[in-house]
Design an enzyme around this catalytic site. Structure first.
Site, PDB file in Angstrom:
ATOM      1  CE  LYS A 170      -3.450  -2.207   3.050  1.00 61.96           C
ATOM      2  NZ  LYS A 170      -4.251  -2.087   4.297  1.00 61.96           N
ATOM      3  CG  ASP A 180      -1.152 -10.420   3.132  1.00 59.88           C
ATOM      4  OD1 ASP A 180      -0.034 -10.916   3.365  1.00 59.88           O
ATOM      5  OD2 ASP A 180      -1.941 -10.097   4.032  1.00 59.88           O
ATOM      6  N   GLY A 258      -0.777 -18.947   2.844  1.00 59.57           N
ATOM      7  CA  GLY A 258      -1.965 -19.369   2.099  1.00 59.57           C
ATOM      8  C   GLY A 258      -2.264 -18.455   0.925  1.00 59.57           C
ATOM      9  CD1 TRP A 259      -2.838 -13.470   2.667  1.00 59.37           C
ATOM     10  CD2 TRP A 259      -4.578 -14.025   1.382  1.00 59.37           C
ATOM     11  NE1 TRP A 259      -3.984 -12.983   3.265  1.00 59.37           N
ATOM     12  CE2 TRP A 259      -5.061 -13.303   2.500  1.00 59.37           C
ATOM     13  CE3 TRP A 259      -5.489 -14.478   0.427  1.00 59.37           C
ATOM     14  CZ2 TRP A 259      -6.419 -13.013   2.687  1.00 59.37           C
ATOM     15  CZ3 TRP A 259      -6.840 -14.205   0.611  1.00 59.37           C
ATOM     16  CH2 TRP A 259      -7.286 -13.480   1.729  1.00 59.37           C
TER      17      TRP A 259
END
Length: 414
Positions: A170, A180, A258-259
């Protein structure tokens, strides 16, 4: 004689009244019992559809997924609705499609502007719900949907980058790549380029850029000893959570890994077979699978902090576990991974059902022991310590778990 007759009539009246009341009471109870026996979610459906119906029951408005008090554009909506779309394609149940459409209809105005979204934030999380638009536009041809997804693509074209080309997670997290972010942005980016970019040279550049994001994560975030990947990497090495030599955060977080796995298997859906980066991504996926199954618990599922086992405070966590099952199952089915990993996927799925899934009397399915959120930095500051990851809120039915559970259920045809 008259008095006796009146008494007898009164007696008969009260008996009749009593029987009538009893009948009414019994009738009411039968109605209530019948109602209580009705299932909101029928139990003769597959788990994928049962979870979709459960989510629709919990969140009648898809714009409020993730327990949002007001409608908002966010990544969890795109995650769950992407899974719902796959269930719709299997079942052709119109109410599933309507649920997906209602989200886009609520969040995209007539001019194609995305409500609650701010382009200048350059937040990779905001890209994920673009998948909903990529799904709906070919079906609806609504120009507002096309304009909105073009806006999201432009965000990626202008996203701030590290010196070696990695997207900042970001704008407010400068010089940082998080695992992520690859799932949030790269499947959308690759698919948009494949389906809507008309310039061949520009399309190739996008594919190259997509592969580069995975190359950089492998280079900077992969632990050579375990094969696991650290949650975040700070190119500037300035963050308090960052190792001063490597720039990595301290731990291997279940959902972060996981992402990344889901990003790998989903991007391969759109990366051309002749692209030189494709073989690399499949190699990364195989390294990933090897590392993930080594830390799989005997229960079948995975720990919140992956390599810390049953260290005090650690727990078997649902969202990351569902993501691993989906990644391994899809990897095998697509031919990217050896068939042996299907055993791990099935054991993981069975572990979810046994340990982390519960069903209410009305049939509604719950996914329990979900980490609500975890990040790095920010305010209040998240230091990436073991205590931080185990200390974040745990809740049921977090969409970051229910979405992958639906996907995993579909892959394993459960």
């Amino acid at each position: 004689m008259a008095k006796t007759k009146i008494t007898r009539i009164s007696f008969i009246y009260f008996i009749a009244l009593g029987l009538s009341l009893a009948a009414c009471k019994n009738g009411f109870n039968n109605s209530t019992n019948k109602k209580s026996a009705e299932k909101i979610v029928p139990e003769n459906l597959k788990w994928s559809e049962r979870m979709v119906l459960s989510e629709m029951h919990r969140f009648p408005e898809a714009s409020k997924l993730d327990f949002a008090p007001v409608p908002r554009w966010g990544y969890t909506n795109g995650l769950v609705l992407g899974a719902v779309a796959k269930v719709y394609e299997k079942t052709k149940n119109q109410k599933y499609y309507d649920y997906i459409y209602a989200y886009a209809d609520a969040m995209i105005d007539k001019a194609g502007e995305i409500k609650t979204y701010n382009f200048e934030d350059h937040n990779l999380d905001m890209i994920k719900s673009g998948d909903v638009l990529l799904y709906l536009y070919p079906k609806t041809k609504e120009e507002r949907f096309f304009k909105a997804m073009t806006t999201l693509n432009k965000q990626l074209e202008t996203q701030p980058k590290t010196s070696d080309g990695g997207y900042w997670h970001k704008k407010i997290y400068p010089f940082q790549m998080w695992l992520d972010g690859l799932y949030m942005a790269e499947p959308f980016h690759a698919r948009y380029a494949k389906e809507y970019e008309k310039d061949a040279a520009k399309t190739k550049k996008v594919y190259d850029d997509v592969v580069l994001q995975f190359d950089l994560i492998q280079k900077h975030s992969r632990d050579q000893k375990t094969g696991l990947l650290f949650h975040g990497w700070d190119a500037s090495k300035e963050q308090r959570w960052a190792n001063k030599e490597t720039g990595n955060s301290q731990h291997f977080w279940s959902r972060g890994m996981g992402w990344y796995g889901m990003a790998l298997v989903d991007v391969l859906d759109y990366l051309p077979k002749n692209h030189p980066g494709r073989a690399k991504l499949i190699k990364y996926l195989n390294q990933y699978a090897e590392a993930v199954v080594k830390v799989q618990d005997a229960s079948g599922v995975w720990w919140q902090v992956l390599d810390q086992g049953n260290r005090q405070g650690n727990y078997l966590e649902a969202t990351g576990s569902a993501m691993f099952v989906y990644t391994l199952a899809k990897g095998v089915h697509k031919g990217y991974l050896p068939a042996k990993y299907l055993k791990n996927a099935n054991e993981g799925y069975d572990g979810l059902l046994k340990n982390l899934v519960s069903v209410e009397e009305n049939g509604v399915v719950n996914l329990n022991k979900c980490c609500a959120v975890a990040g790095l930095g920010g305010n209040p500051y998240r230091d990436g310590s073991y205590e931080y990851y185990i200390g974040e809120k745990i809740r049921s039915n977090d969409p970051k778990g229910t979405g992958p559970f639906i996907l995993a259920s579909l892959e394993l045809n459960k």
